[in-house]
Write a protein that holds these residues in place. Structure first.
Motif, PDB file in Angstrom:
ATOM      1  N   SER A  41       0.838  -1.199   0.000  1.00 42.13           N
ATOM      2  CA  SER A  41       0.000   0.000   0.000  1.00 42.13           C
ATOM      3  C   SER A  41       0.872   1.248   0.000  1.00 42.13           C
ATOM      4  CB  SER A  41      -0.915  -0.031   1.226  1.00 42.13           C
ATOM      5  OG  SER A  41      -1.695   1.123   1.286  1.00 42.13           O
ATOM      6  N   VAL A  42       1.918   1.223   0.841  1.00 39.92           N
ATOM      7  CA  VAL A  42       2.820   2.380   0.891  1.00 39.92           C
ATOM      8  C   VAL A  42       3.454   2.600  -0.474  1.00 39.92           C
ATOM      9  CG1 VAL A  42       4.968   3.230   1.886  1.00 39.92           C
ATOM     10  CG2 VAL A  42       3.279   2.111   3.345  1.00 39.92           C
ATOM     11  N   TRP A  43       3.894   1.520  -1.067  1.00 44.69           N
ATOM     12  CA  TRP A  43       4.551   1.608  -2.375  1.00 44.69           C
ATOM     13  C   TRP A  43       3.581   2.156  -3.420  1.00 44.69           C
ATOM     14  CZ3 TRP A  43       6.800  -3.202  -5.396  1.00 44.69           C
ATOM     15  CH2 TRP A  43       7.690  -2.726  -6.379  1.00 44.69           C
ATOM     16  N   TRP A  45       0.976   3.966  -3.026  1.00 42.15           N
ATOM     17  CA  TRP A  45       0.671   5.378  -2.855  1.00 42.15           C
ATOM     18  C   TRP A  45       1.857   6.244  -3.247  1.00 42.15           C
ATOM     19  CZ3 TRP A  45      -3.611   7.966  -2.642  1.00 42.15           C
ATOM     20  CH2 TRP A  45      -4.777   7.287  -2.293  1.00 42.15           C
TER      21      TRP A  45
END
Lengths: 244, 377
Positions: A41-43, A45
């Motif tokens: 998810s971090v990636w 975003w």
């Protein structure tokens, strides 16, 4: 997920179901899935933010270049000003084509015959390079969007499996025993969806933007190659006149 | 690194955003909202006492209760103890006679046969002791054993007056009867000797015929004494048996409850017809009477609706004659009333659906209103 803990939890005070306890109580595999999905998810975003910034910059740069290109100024001057610094999108196309043009004229007497074909080739190559730069990492979004729910589901299945095993071990089917395990398991799917949904949406949006800028660059390349071909024909005619 | 972050701030921004989201989630998930303790709604029906009684009235279509085998055991238990107590009491009562022994000394002192005589009848009437009663005279006759020969001596002269065989058989008969009677009482052989003495005394006192007559009645009371004794024993045993029975009866009552509630009578009016059922029934009746009723009357200005009281059988037939409740004052309307009565008679076996059978008591008597305006439609 120790059955004894669950049993004691069921008998004793109500089980704490905060986010942290849900994560910490989960099985190792489920934890791994959760962490992986959170990382994805971090990636995603990060990619979304970067690409959005890149596309806005590219768009503004293309607008600025087109304005400069159609302003009526000498292309020579434009080339001089652009070739000094790194360029993006249309400017890079222009620079690449102009460089090829200049190189052909630098060697006097070199054949104009293949110049048109060469310029078009160069333009195609630079378009492909630009598109590749814009499109890079969008596949990550596509992958996360398609695989995220499945990975989350895997975590859920695993968590429910363990919670059923704990039911079997503790021989207690009260909701207090079952609920924490299932909440943990569903948490994995929640994270998977949390990562996948924005990835899918922004993949489609960004893909559309890439296609639009590609079309814009190709149209510019066609126009520019037609201008150059006219110049070439004009040059050939003048050469013939001079020779005559 | 800084340049890379400046050109691609996505990673930092994304990481920060996720950290913030996680923080918010942690805070928001810290306390799970607990469900309000759901109050389960329980459907409550308010019944009046009347309705409640109707409910508990019982069902009419119930089958006759099959005899339960379990009760047989209990009944057998109850029966067994009954025979035993009287036996025990019979044995127990044997000792009771001793009281008469106390009386023995009194007659002995008096030396009179009369005092003992009145006592026996009293005892016979009251209690079993009659036998012991005859005993008291026994001691009295003892001094008289010498008399029997006298009596015998006296008797022989009498036979010439009457045929001997008659007199002779008589004396032996009583002893036989007495001998028969004697074995029944558990009393030792002593009474036998006493009994033998009795007839002797009687013979002395009365003539042979009188003696025979006296012996027969004496024997009869003795024969009857055994049943009377049994009755008397029963009377005594009931008191003692009662003390035993209650426990058994309680057990029987406790185990075999009356499982079959009282089955309502076929015409009991426990179930009530609902208003909708009334409406349906009215519809049925109206429909049927409409087919039977033919009245081509003049729509007079005067409104007259004949009301006919009808009593139905359960099958729907008429009971008795339909009765016109309101006789028309106007003679013109008499035809309308008559046509209504005709319609009722024509429709004699009404078809009444089976579902109304249980409510027979409610609809068996109806007042039918033959409104020409309604029926015409």
């Amino acid at each position: 997920m120790n059955p004894a803990e669950i049993a004691s939890g069921a008998l004793g005070a109500p089980v704490e179901v905060s986010l942290w306890s849900m994560f910490w109580g989960a099985h190792f595999v489920v934890k791994l899935v959760m962490l992986g999905l959170l990382g994805a998810s971090v990636w995603c975003w990060a990619i979304i933010i970067n690409k959005s910034i890149l596309f806005t910059r590219t768009n503004s740069a293309m607008d600025k270049f087109e304005e400069a290109f159609w302003s009526g100024n000498s292309l020579e001057e434009l080339y001089q000003s652009l070739s000094a610094k790194p360029t993006t999108a249309m400017a890079s196309l222009f620079v690449a084509a102009m460089r090829e043009w200049k190189r052909s004229f630098a060697n006097a007497g070199s054949a104009f015959m293949g110049l048109q074909a060469r310029i078009e080739k160069v333009l195609d190559v630079s378009i492909a390079r630009e598109i590749e730069r814009l499109e890079s990492q969008l596949l990550v979004l596509a992958s996360v969007a398609s695989a995220g729910p499945f990975v989350g589901l895997f975590g859920t299945v695993w968590g429910i499996m363990t919670s059923f095993r704990s039911i079997a071990a503790s021989k207690n089917t009260s909701l207090a025993v079952v609920a924490p395990g299932i909440a943990e398991a569903l948490f994995a799917t929640a994270i998977g969806l949390f990562a996948a949904i924005p990835a899918l949406i922004f993949y489609n949006i960004l893909q559309g933007k890439v296609a639009r800028s590609q079309a814009r660059m190709e149209s510019f390349a066609d126009e520019f190659s037609s201008i150059l071909s006219r110049q070439i024909d004009h040059h050939v005619a003048s050469e013939r006149d001079r020779a005559a | 690194m800084l340049k890379a972050f400046a050109s691609e701030p996505g990673y930092v921004a994304s990481g920060l955003a996720h950290a913030a989201v996680l923080l918010v989630a942690l805070v928001s998930f810290a306390d799970a909202p607990k469900f309000d303790p759901a109050l389960e709604s329980v459907p409550v029906e308010i019944l009046t006492d009347k309705q409640f009684n109707e409910i508990t009235k019982g069902e009419k279509t119930a089958k006759a209760p099959a005899p339960q085998p379990t009760r047989v055991d209990k009944v057998a238990d109850v029966v067994e103890p009954k025979p035993t107590p009287p036996k025990q009491e019979a044995k127990v009562e044997v000792p009771t006679p001793p009281p008469p022994l106390k009386r023995i000394p009194d007659p002995a002192d008096d030396d009179e046969p009369e005092p003992p005589k009145p006592t026996p009848p009293q005892r016979v009437a009251a209690l079993p002791p009659p036998r012991p009663a005859p005993e008291p005279p026994k001691p009295v006759p003892q001094p008289r054993p010498a008399d029997p020969p006298k009596a015998e001596a006296v008797e022989p002269p009498k036979p010439p007056e009457r045929p001997k065989p008659e007199t002779k058989p008589t004396p032996p008969v009583p002893p036989k009867q007495e001998a028969k009677a004697t074995p029944t009482p558990p009393t030792p052989p002593k009474p036998k000797t006493d009994d033998k003495a009795k007839p002797d005394q009687l013979a002395k006192l009365i003539d042979s015929k009188a003696a025979a007559d006296a012996a027969k009645p004496a024997a009869r009371p003795r024969a009857s004494e055994t049943p009377s004794q049994a009755r008397a024993f029963d009377a005594g045993s009931i008191a003692s048996a009662l003390s035993h029975e209650p426990a058994q009866q309680r057990a029987a009552a406790g185990r075999a409850l009356n499982q079959t509630a009282s089955i309502g009578a076929p015409t009991a009016n426990a179930p009530r017809m609902s208003p909708s059922m009334w409406g349906q029934l009215d519809g049925f009746l109206q429909e049927q009477y409409k087919q039977c009723w033919t009245y081509l009357g003049i729509g007079g200005g005067q409104k007259y609706v004949p009301q006919i009281k009808v009593t139905f059988t359960q099958a729907g037939g008429l009971v008795g004659q339909p009765e016109l409740l309101n006789r028309p004052s106007d003679p013109n309307m008499r035809s309308l009333a008559e046509s209504a009565i005709r319609a009722v008679k024509k429709c004699d076996p009404l078809r009444i659906p089976a579902q109304y059978a249980p409510f027979y008591n409610e609809w068996k008597a109806r007042i039918l209103r033959f409104d020409p305006e309604e029926m015409a439609g």
